[in-house]
Every structure is written in structure tokens, then in C-alpha cells.
Design an enzyme around this catalytic site. Sequence first.
Site, mmCIF file in Angstrom:
data_model
loop_
_atom_site.group_PDB
_atom_site.id
_atom_site.type_symbol
_atom_site.label_atom_id
_atom_site.label_comp_id
_atom_site.label_asym_id
_atom_site.label_seq_id
_atom_site.Cartn_x
_atom_site.Cartn_y
_atom_site.Cartn_z
ATOM 1 N N ILE A 18 0.853 -1.203 0.000
ATOM 2 C CA ILE A 18 0.000 0.000 0.000
ATOM 3 C C ILE A 18 0.886 1.250 0.000
ATOM 4 C CG2 ILE A 18 -1.887 1.198 1.177
ATOM 5 C CD1 ILE A 18 -2.578 -1.571 2.431
ATOM 6 N N ASN A 38 12.461 -0.685 6.473
ATOM 7 C CA ASN A 38 13.585 -1.574 6.826
ATOM 8 C C ASN A 38 13.725 -2.744 5.853
ATOM 9 O OD1 ASN A 38 11.530 -3.287 7.537
ATOM 10 N ND2 ASN A 38 12.033 -3.378 9.724
ATOM 11 N N LYS A 93 1.641 -7.496 9.596
ATOM 12 C CA LYS A 93 0.193 -7.547 9.348
ATOM 13 C C LYS A 93 -0.401 -8.933 9.171
ATOM 14 C CE LYS A 93 0.334 -7.471 4.412
ATOM 15 N NZ LYS A 93 -0.267 -7.111 3.170
ATOM 16 N N SER A 133 -7.092 -0.667 10.264
ATOM 17 C CA SER A 133 -7.719 -1.780 9.549
ATOM 18 C C SER A 133 -9.121 -2.019 10.062
ATOM 19 C CB SER A 133 -6.875 -3.033 9.783
ATOM 20 O OG SER A 133 -7.580 -4.187 9.398
ATOM 21 N N TYR A 157 -2.511 -9.066 16.297
ATOM 22 C CA TYR A 157 -2.353 -8.070 15.227
ATOM 23 C C TYR A 157 -3.432 -6.998 15.318
ATOM 24 C CZ TYR A 157 -3.456 -6.088 10.692
ATOM 25 O OH TYR A 157 -3.798 -5.220 9.698
ATOM 26 N N LYS A 161 -3.419 -2.695 16.272
ATOM 27 C CA LYS A 161 -4.045 -1.578 15.540
ATOM 28 C C LYS A 161 -4.941 -0.769 16.485
ATOM 29 C CE LYS A 161 -2.395 -2.215 11.362
ATOM 30 N NZ LYS A 161 -1.423 -1.258 10.802
ATOM 31 N N TYR A 185 -8.808 0.456 6.752
ATOM 32 C CA TYR A 185 -8.935 -0.143 5.420
ATOM 33 C C TYR A 185 -9.765 -1.405 5.475
ATOM 34 C CZ TYR A 185 -4.190 1.955 5.071
ATOM 35 O OH TYR A 185 -3.085 2.742 5.128
ATOM 36 N N ASN A 207 -3.768 -14.153 2.102
ATOM 37 C CA ASN A 207 -4.956 -13.432 1.662
ATOM 38 C C ASN A 207 -5.469 -13.966 0.327
ATOM 39 O OD1 ASN A 207 -3.174 -10.887 3.110
ATOM 40 N ND2 ASN A 207 -5.180 -11.411 3.878
ATOM 41 N N LEU A 208 -6.743 -13.736 0.111
ATOM 42 C CA LEU A 208 -7.434 -14.380 -1.012
ATOM 43 C C LEU A 208 -6.889 -13.974 -2.389
ATOM 44 C CD1 LEU A 208 -9.772 -16.165 -1.993
ATOM 45 C CD2 LEU A 208 -11.235 -14.132 -1.911
ATOM 46 N N ARG A 239 -16.586 -9.881 1.823
ATOM 47 C CA ARG A 239 -15.661 -8.810 2.201
ATOM 48 C C ARG A 239 -15.840 -7.627 1.254
ATOM 49 N NH1 ARG A 239 -15.332 -11.921 5.641
ATOM 50 N NH2 ARG A 239 -13.515 -12.869 6.647
#
Length: 346
Positions: A18, A38, A93, A133, A157, A161, A185, A207-208, A239
Site C-alpha cells: 500500500i 527496513n 500484518k 484496519s 495483530y 491496531k 482499510y 490473503n485471497l 468482504r
Amino acid sequence: MSEPEDRTVVVTGGAGYIGSHTCVVLLEAGWRVVVIDNLDNSSEVAIDRVRELTGADADRCAFVEGDIREPADLDRAFAVGDAAAVVHFAGRKAVGESVDHPLWYYDHNVGGTVCLLEAMQRHGVRDLVFSSSCTVYGEPEGVPITEGMRVGAQSPYGRTKLIIEEMLADVAASEPGWRVALLRYFNPVGAHPSGRIGEDPVGIPNNLMPYIMQVAVGRRDHLTVNGDDYPTPDGTCIRDYLHVVDLAEGHLAALDHIDRLDGAIAVNLGTGVGSSVLDVVHAARAATGQPIPYEVGPRRAGDVVAAWADPTAAAELLGWRATRTLDEMCADHWRWQATNPAGYAS
Ligand code: UD1
């Protein structure tokens, strides 16, 4: 107010998925960008490609290899230019990884943000756009999800956030002048339409969309659909998939409208449209021309049945609305995957 041409923004994690798309949008809008990354889960090639896409040189798009948990690294980034704002992506993430290594997550995500805020205080920067998120809603109270709904994360996780959001609200309340956008998001997918930058997950994608695209390009045999016995029209989870360039534009909109924010404000970034796992498979088949075989497996632990955004606040507050369709998300993701089958290592 100064023109964007004169303004510098520090982008933490700007070499990531992103982050790199957001750098392109910011540079095109005239911002000067200083990336600190990094390269833990990202590639410097992404920075080269951002420069290639925008025509920016190493001055307009500067890169500092460094860790946000190191104050000296942050000081190097802030020393590049007179920063007006920060966009903060840097962090880990992956839900499963956070369950296995919670302290690592608290260190990188929460500890890293503490260091970043201290650096912002040292350098007199008070405008911040934070990468949050929809995971903060946990199992949502209802759909579409509005910002006022109950929050409650379900993984380390997600908790990082949420803790960061609360910490930012505390900091913003502690002294005047802070203007903080907490961008929640939904499910970012797709890639820059040039196919030059995109998502480059390490190892097996969680992820899908990246998984589907690796099946389409022949890196994996088939997709496993995580359960088809949910209470949804086709039995698979729903989603709110969102084109990463729309999402990147959301960050520019947040910077452009930051004067409307007083303190820390949470804003959903989603399309407002829900798609099932099988909707995505069908759209991806059409976009790729590949069969994308799938098998139905068991449910994935911790999955919420349905989550999509109410994006009204983003429109009202930031003047932002997602415009790109699921077909465009698939077509753009495919262009990236097909021309970079092994990601940036291709
Ligand atoms: C996941 C994370 C979320 C994080 C987001 C980052 C979980 C529970 N949630 O969201 O915290 O912010 O990624 O983008 O991990 N699916 C399959 N087969 C696959 C992969 C996924 O059927 O191989 C299904 C999932 O079960 C889910 C849907 O596809 O129903 C979307 O999954 P995913 O892309 O991982 O996103 P989220 O679960 O929404």
C-alpha cells in the site's frame, strides 16, 4: 498554506504494497516523499519503480533504509526535508504470525509507533495519517460497518491496531495541534494499472486475491475456499475488496483535508460493496482467462462472516470515494502478477 510542491511527507513502510502505491499518488500530486523502510517484508525495487512511474528523482522520492524503532533512523528520515506530515504504514500484518509471536507484533507495531510519535515531537510534526484496519471491528455489530460501531479486535495483530488508535487519540488529546486520520482499510487488492508495482507476499499468501493470482499464474495448483456453509447467498464469506489505487488516493485525500480533523478521527476506507469468495473467483477467471480451480475446505478459524464498509464518512470528511470495480481490481492485479510472476524478484 504552502503548495504541495513545497511540502515533504515522511512515509514509513513506503516500499510495501500500500505504501508504494500511495507514494505514486502523493508524488503525482506534487508532494515530496521521504520513505523510511527496513525492507523486512518489502523490496527496494518498489522504490525504483515508484521513481520510474512518476519521473521523480532520488531527491523528490528519497529513500532511507531504516527501522522506525530506531530513533536515529527516524532522525535521518526527518533530516532529509522539512516534513509537514507523516503517513505511517510500517508494521507487521499477518494474523496467524501475530498469534504465534505476539511480542514481536507489539514491539514492531506499537513500539514502532511510540518511536515514530517521539520523533514527530522532536521534529515538530503534528499531522499524521495512520494505516489502521477494519480488523478493529472484530465480528462486526452489523453491516455496513460505521465508525461508531463497537470495536474489539480478535488477534494480537488486530489489538496492535486498536492500541495504536487509542494511543494516537491520547496523544492528540494531550496537546493542541495534532491532526490524525485513522484510516480503517477494508480489503485492499489490485495493483497499479502499469503492472510495475503490486503486492509481493513472502511465502504462501494468507490473503485471497494474491493466492488466486498465484493459482492463475501457475505457482499454485488450486485455491482452497475456506468454508462454503456460511449464512450468505453462496455460502462463502463476504468482504469489501478495494482497489489499492483508490486506497492510495484515500491517503492523499486525508492529507488534503487534514485541516478538517481536530484530534484523531477514524474513517473507513472501503467501497461499500460486499463480494463473496466465489464472486472474486469468478471475476478473477474472467480477468485472467485462467480456470482457477478450487476445492472447498474447512472454515478458517477467526473468520468473520460478512464485513463491508459504510463509506459515508470518508466522502463527507475527506471528499473521497472508491471508483474502481472488482473487475478492474482483478485485471490490474493480474497484469502485475503475469508480468512479475515471482514478484520483485522476477
Ligand atoms: C485478513 C485478516 C485481517 C487483515 C487482512 C489484511 C484474518 C482473519 N483477517 O482479512 O485481519 O487486516 O487480512 O489484508 O486473517 N480465503 C479463502 N482461501 C484463501 C484465502 C482466503 O477462502 O486461500 C477467504 C477467507 O477465508 C475470507 C476471504 O477469503 O473469507 C478473505 O480473506 P483474506 O484475503 O485473508 O482477508 P480477511 O480475512 O478479510
